[in-house]
Design an enzyme around this catalytic site. Structure first.
Site, mmCIF file in Angstrom:
data_model
loop_
_atom_site.group_PDB
_atom_site.id
_atom_site.type_symbol
_atom_site.label_atom_id
_atom_site.label_comp_id
_atom_site.label_asym_id
_atom_site.label_seq_id
_atom_site.Cartn_x
_atom_site.Cartn_y
_atom_site.Cartn_z
ATOM 1 N N THR A 1 0.813 -1.211 0.000
ATOM 2 C CA THR A 1 0.000 0.000 0.000
ATOM 3 C C THR A 1 0.848 1.263 0.000
ATOM 4 O O THR A 1 1.864 1.341 0.690
ATOM 5 C CB THR A 1 -0.965 0.014 1.206
ATOM 6 N N ASP A 2 0.420 2.229 -0.788
ATOM 7 C CA ASP A 2 1.021 3.553 -0.747
ATOM 8 C C ASP A 2 0.654 4.207 0.580
ATOM 9 O O ASP A 2 -0.291 3.788 1.251
ATOM 10 C CB ASP A 2 0.492 4.373 -1.929
#
Length: 558
Positions: A295-296
């Protein structure tokens, strides 16, 4: 805004538009016809068509027609759903068309960003999207938010001669800039070139193909055995051939792919009701098998919105009075996102604002905002800004100076941005007293901790991949409960694939990475032994390659 740049003439712009093309990223979305051809050119489709041919050869025209109809449904439903998703995305792009102020023939015009060419002169102000890669000619208090491009959450100060990337936006100030690159030659365009456009085969497709191969092999073995037995029994050739073809057709599960596609389509309809566009059916097929989520951070785990995380007072003063001074030193004319965050936080603590008689908004030279306010019969001056600037205005004793510097240092290691607040009597900024230190950070999304915890409980490993600094990433990972240490980009140098494969099981994420690094992390995870089924979330340009490369790519918010 005077800058001396004349810009291009209309004739020069037209010539460059023919030379460089429109300022648009090449659309690699396949057409409906291309999708259908792709769906036909698969092993499963070959088995479908083989079953239809065998049925027709055996004289079973009805069976052959049924198989062809099932095959057409399987191809048609999948291609139709994906084409619908692409149509929805194209309509979204039309709503997001950017108009930019451009200097042509010595006059300022408003033109679509798609008509920009290199050497065009553009004017950008607060809130403007940077429409191409540019170099600043003149800049007045300019800060640029690069979060969607680089993943860094806080705006960067820019001066004349600096560059900004297409896709970023102006957080504060006014500037003129010359266009350096457009379309696929921009940083954004080069980022997209990292993407492997080959469509990955989903786990469900592989499973269906494996089942079909197994059943076909069993049917083939049984057919050979029966052929030998019947031939030794001197049965007629036509009877043996008819039985063999029947066994082959029965061994190919022609309805299975169609049934699975229809079931998945029902899920697509349900998701559409929740404003989720499923662009590729195979990604939805893989969703249930995901065991690794990359995930960013900025805009995905966090809100990409600066907030005041904490306040440390340095004098005996009520919290309300401290916030009142912070609010006075945060004029609305100062469009800096840091002071905007202070105004938002102070609004909940101040019921009676101070009577401000004069204010000087912050800028890139002063690095502080100053306000003069009236309290009873006396006037006071309050300043808020960069710690090193406020320190130079204050009269410290050694103990306060030591505590102040320690607070600033700890904030930096914790990934916070710091603003210092000071005041004094009179109207001059000298011999001031330190009032408080404010800690600012990109706020976590309210549901981020719960989401991460849910993923971990379901057996899905969650790793954060961000372009932000190591200190910021470490603090976010600690808050979210991500297990394992954060790795810097420098630790991946050398044999990157091997290092990534070794690091994935034990690390909590990666910091200071570039778009290419994110892409390599995804590819390494998908090709590791055993391979991971990888989902990737992101909201910015820097996330496009990994989102496209993953088994399941999820674009969020933006």
């Amino acid at each position: 805004m005077p800058d001396g740049a004349q810009g291009l003439s209309g004739v020069e712009a037209a010539d460059r538009l023919r030379q460089y093309g429109r300022n648009e990223i090449e659309d690699t979305t396949p057409s409906l016809a291309t999708r259908i051809i792709h769906w036909i050119a698969t092993p499963m489709s070959a088995m479908f068509l083989a079953a239809a041919v065998l049925s027709f050869a055996a004289g079973n025209d009805a069976d052959s027609l049924i198989i062809v109809v099932l095959f057409a449904m399987n191809v048609g439903v999948g291609a139709w759903h994906e084409a619908k998703a692409d149509t929805a995305i194209r309509k979204l792009k039309e709503h997001l068309a950017v108009v930019v102020k451009v200097k042509r023939d010595g006059q300022w015009l408003r033109l679509p960003s798609s008509e920009l060419v290199p050497d065009d002169v553009v004017e950008l102000s607060t809130g403007a999207l940077v429409p191409a890669d540019v170099r600043f000619i003149s800049a007045r208090n300019i800060t640029v938010n690069d979060s969607v491009v680089t993943g860094e959450s806080l705006p960067k100060q820019k001066v004349a001669g600096d560059e900004a990337y297409s896709g970023s936006f102006v957080a504060t100030g006014l500037c003129t800039a010359t266009v350096t690159s457009t379309g696929s030659r921009t940083y954004f365009g080069k980022t997209l070139s990292l993407i492997d456009h080959a469509r990955p085969q989903s786990g469900l497709e592989r499973d269906i193909l494996s089942i079909s191969k197994f059943l076909s092999i069993v049917s083939l073995v049984v057919m050979i055995m029966l052929t030998v037995v019947l031939a030794l029994s001197q049965q007629s050739f036509l009877g043996i051939a008819t039985l063999d073809i029947s066994l082959l057709i029965a061994g190919i599960p022609v309805a299975l792919p169609t049934v699975m596609t229809l079931i998945i389509s029902v899920g697509v309809v349900e998701l559409a009701g929740q404003s989720i566009i499923v662009r590729r059916l195979s990604s939805l097929e893989d969703l249930a098998n995901v065991n690794l989520l990359l995930t960013d951070k900025t805009g995905t785990l966090t809100e990409n919105r600066i907030t005041v995380a904490d306040l440390t007072p340095f004098i005996q003063m009520s919290e309300s009075d401290i916030w009142a001074r912070a609010l006075a030193a945060s004029p609305e004319a100062d469009e800096n996102p840091l002071t905007a965050a202070v105004r938002t936080a102070a609004a909940g603590h101040v019921s009676n604002p101070l009577k401000v008689v004069d204010v000087i908004p912050g800028d890139s030279e002063r690095k502080r905002a100053t306000a003069i306010f009236q309290e009873r019969d006396a006037r006071f001056v309050v300043s808020m800004g960069a710690p090193q600037i406020i320190e130079g205005l204050c009269a410290f004793d050694d103990d306060v100076r030591s505590r102040f510097r320690q607070a600033v240092s700890e904030a930096a290691h914790g990934g916070f941005r710091v603003l210092a607040l000071a005041d004094t009597t009179g109207t001059e900024e000298r011999n001031m007293r330190l009032v408080a230190v404010l800690f600012l950070a990109d706020a976590l999304r309210a549901d981020a901790p719960e989401t991460v915890r849910f993923m971990q409980e379901q057996g899905i490993a969650v790793k954060m991949v961000t372009g932000d600094s190591y200190d910021v990433a470490t603090e976010v990972a600690r808050t979210l409960g991500l297990e394992g240490r954060i790795m810097r980009r420098s630790e991946l140098e050398g044999d990157e694939s091997r290092r990534l494969a070794d690091a994935l099981p034990t690390c909590g994420g990666f910091a200071e990475v570039m778009p290419k690094d994110k892409y390599e992390i995804v590819r390494s995870a998908m090709s590791s032994r055993p391979p991971h089924v990888v989902a990737v979330t992101g909201d910015g340009v820097n996330d496009v390659p990994p989102v496209k490369a993953a088994n399941v790519g999820i674009a969020v918010t933006n």
